[in-house]
Design a protein around this motif. Sequence first.
Motif, mmCIF file in Angstrom:
data_model
loop_
_atom_site.group_PDB
_atom_site.id
_atom_site.type_symbol
_atom_site.label_atom_id
_atom_site.label_comp_id
_atom_site.label_asym_id
_atom_site.label_seq_id
_atom_site.Cartn_x
_atom_site.Cartn_y
_atom_site.Cartn_z
ATOM 1 N N LEU A 62 -11.220 84.764 70.840
ATOM 2 C CA LEU A 62 -10.984 85.490 69.587
ATOM 3 C C LEU A 62 -11.067 84.554 68.385
ATOM 4 C CD1 LEU A 62 -10.425 88.230 68.421
ATOM 5 C CD2 LEU A 62 -7.991 87.890 68.855
ATOM 6 N N ALA A 63 -10.631 83.324 68.556
ATOM 7 C CA ALA A 63 -10.705 82.344 67.462
ATOM 8 C C ALA A 63 -12.149 82.143 67.023
ATOM 9 C CB ALA A 63 -10.095 81.006 67.892
ATOM 10 N N GLY A 64 -13.050 82.157 67.984
ATOM 11 C CA GLY A 64 -14.448 81.920 67.666
ATOM 12 C C GLY A 64 -15.135 83.094 66.993
ATOM 13 N N VAL A 65 -14.659 84.309 67.224
ATOM 14 C CA VAL A 65 -15.363 85.479 66.715
ATOM 15 C C VAL A 65 -14.685 86.113 65.492
ATOM 16 C CG1 VAL A 65 -14.210 87.115 68.289
ATOM 17 C CG2 VAL A 65 -16.458 87.658 67.408
ATOM 18 N N ALA A 66 -13.370 86.002 65.405
ATOM 19 C CA ALA A 66 -12.632 86.758 64.391
ATOM 20 C C ALA A 66 -13.058 86.431 62.956
ATOM 21 C CB ALA A 66 -11.130 86.528 64.559
ATOM 22 N N GLU A 67 -13.085 85.153 62.609
ATOM 23 C CA GLU A 67 -13.419 84.806 61.222
ATOM 24 C C GLU A 67 -14.857 85.185 60.905
ATOM 25 O OE1 GLU A 67 -12.138 80.957 60.017
ATOM 26 O OE2 GLU A 67 -13.036 81.129 58.031
ATOM 27 N N TYR A 69 -16.232 87.799 61.711
ATOM 28 C CA TYR A 69 -16.201 89.207 61.327
ATOM 29 C C TYR A 69 -15.332 89.452 60.095
ATOM 30 C CZ TYR A 69 -18.839 91.460 65.049
ATOM 31 O OH TYR A 69 -19.851 91.905 65.870
ATOM 32 N N GLY A 70 -14.860 88.363 59.475
ATOM 33 C CA GLY A 70 -14.061 88.525 58.264
ATOM 34 C C GLY A 70 -12.573 88.625 58.516
ATOM 35 N N PHE A 71 -12.084 88.021 59.613
ATOM 36 C CA PHE A 71 -10.661 88.049 59.956
ATOM 37 C C PHE A 71 -10.133 86.613 60.101
ATOM 38 C CE2 PHE A 71 -9.765 92.544 60.953
ATOM 39 C CZ PHE A 71 -11.051 93.062 60.910
ATOM 40 N N PRO A 72 -10.061 85.860 59.000
ATOM 41 C CA PRO A 72 -9.621 84.469 59.084
ATOM 42 C C PRO A 72 -8.182 84.313 59.567
ATOM 43 C CG PRO A 72 -9.764 85.171 56.794
ATOM 44 C CD PRO A 72 -10.393 86.246 57.618
ATOM 45 N N THR A 73 -7.343 85.298 59.289
ATOM 46 C CA THR A 73 -5.948 85.221 59.739
ATOM 47 C C THR A 73 -5.884 85.204 61.255
ATOM 48 O OG1 THR A 73 -5.225 86.414 57.779
ATOM 49 C CG2 THR A 73 -3.676 86.324 59.613
ATOM 50 N N LEU A 74 -6.708 86.007 61.891
ATOM 51 C CA LEU A 74 -6.760 86.031 63.355
ATOM 52 C C LEU A 74 -7.250 84.698 63.893
ATOM 53 C CD1 LEU A 74 -8.254 89.480 64.472
ATOM 54 C CD2 LEU A 74 -5.961 88.598 64.852
ATOM 55 N N THR A 75 -8.290 84.157 63.276
ATOM 56 C CA THR A 75 -8.804 82.866 63.724
ATOM 57 C C THR A 75 -7.745 81.788 63.586
ATOM 58 O OG1 THR A 75 -11.156 83.306 63.462
ATOM 59 C CG2 THR A 75 -10.462 81.043 63.124
ATOM 60 N N ARG A 76 -7.008 81.825 62.478
ATOM 61 C CA ARG A 76 -5.967 80.808 62.262
ATOM 62 C C ARG A 76 -4.871 80.931 63.314
ATOM 63 N NH1 ARG A 76 -1.869 79.924 57.165
ATOM 64 N NH2 ARG A 76 -0.991 77.965 57.941
ATOM 65 N N CYS A 111 -3.814 93.623 62.060
ATOM 66 C CA CYS A 111 -5.233 93.717 61.687
ATOM 67 C C CYS A 111 -5.874 94.960 62.300
ATOM 68 C CB CYS A 111 -5.985 92.466 62.143
ATOM 69 S SG CYS A 111 -5.481 90.964 61.280
ATOM 70 N N SER A 112 -5.449 95.296 63.525
ATOM 71 C CA SER A 112 -5.991 96.472 64.202
ATOM 72 C C SER A 112 -5.623 97.741 63.432
ATOM 73 C CB SER A 112 -5.429 96.519 65.623
ATOM 74 O OG SER A 112 -5.788 97.707 66.273
ATOM 75 N N LYS A 113 -4.370 97.823 63.041
ATOM 76 C CA LYS A 113 -3.875 99.011 62.337
ATOM 77 C C LYS A 113 -4.519 99.137 60.953
ATOM 78 C CE LYS A 113 0.505 101.239 61.201
ATOM 79 N NZ LYS A 113 1.961 101.117 61.086
ATOM 80 N N ALA A 114 -4.647 98.004 60.262
ATOM 81 C CA ALA A 114 -5.198 98.022 58.900
ATOM 82 C C ALA A 114 -6.724 98.152 58.899
ATOM 83 C CB ALA A 114 -4.797 96.757 58.154
ATOM 84 N N GLY A 115 -7.349 97.764 60.007
ATOM 85 C CA GLY A 115 -8.811 97.800 60.059
ATOM 86 C C GLY A 115 -9.450 96.683 59.254
ATOM 87 N N LYS A 116 -8.629 95.695 58.878
ATOM 88 C CA LYS A 116 -9.152 94.569 58.108
ATOM 89 C C LYS A 116 -8.198 93.393 58.288
ATOM 90 C CE LYS A 116 -6.771 95.949 53.908
ATOM 91 N NZ LYS A 116 -6.855 96.213 52.477
ATOM 92 N N ASP A 117 -8.592 92.255 57.737
ATOM 93 C CA ASP A 117 -7.737 91.080 57.851
ATOM 94 C C ASP A 117 -6.441 91.295 57.081
ATOM 95 O OD1 ASP A 117 -7.412 87.830 56.706
ATOM 96 O OD2 ASP A 117 -7.598 88.289 58.820
#
Lengths: 134, 133
Positions: A62-67, A69-76, A111-117
């Motif tokens: 997930l760290a490799g793919v999340a950012e 797709y525009g989800f830097p919080t997930l990558t962090r 992030c899942s609920k919001a549909g965004k980072d």
Amino acid sequence: MTTLASESEWETDPELKAMRQNFVASLEARWQAIEAALPELSAGGDRFQAELVRVAAAAHKLAGVAETYGFPTLTRACGAFEDWYGRKSIGHDPSLACAAAKYLVVVLKSCSKAGKDVPSQAQDPVLMALEAGE
Amino acid sequence: MTPQAKARPKKLILLAEDEEHIAKLISFKLTREGFEVVIAKNGQEATDMLLLRPWSLLILDVMMPLKDGMQVLKEVRATPALKETPVLMLTAKSFQQDMASAAELGATQFLKKPFEPSHLALTVRHLIEGGES
């Protein structure tokens, strides 16, 4: 931000928008899989190591793919988990493993609920502990 | 684009990446850049495809199930028909370690995830077209 498309492209390009929607849809299964590991992580018993390896592998992917797709919080968050996990080969603290995995679940759910980072609080204690190498 | 350019066959890229969403996005971006991209979902699939088509570039994720990117790279370089084929390794957190190992095995270049879109496209173009006159 190292995403493969600008924010406006994600919204205006129909193919990119569909791909991002699919990615967001995948987050539920990801957090559910990590959540399923929590009892074993908390117990620290025979299955602790196997479950920890599984969560670490999920965080790595997930760290490799999340950012991208525009989800830097997930990558962090996933990167912090990976770094903490990678500091030892065995002997991880079950209570911290459980707290770290719970933190991943919380971030993923947001992030899942919001549909965004959804940015984390800058002073999130679990994130700070993981990044500080505790 | 000239009619001749349009008629030219597209350069073929084999992308070995098990993370479905990143594979689709990379494929999407490179297809829009004018390349033909074939996705292998794991290292074994990638190995099975190596001699099926004339690849202009192999993009290999390091961590994959069944066979990892390093093992695929080893097999690529041991295959006479693929000895000179450019190989781009996708690496993640253990970037430095991956890079050193992959360089020893004959990787051409490396890209750390997550990566910039322009960087990916430029890197691919350079690897495929950089040496052409």
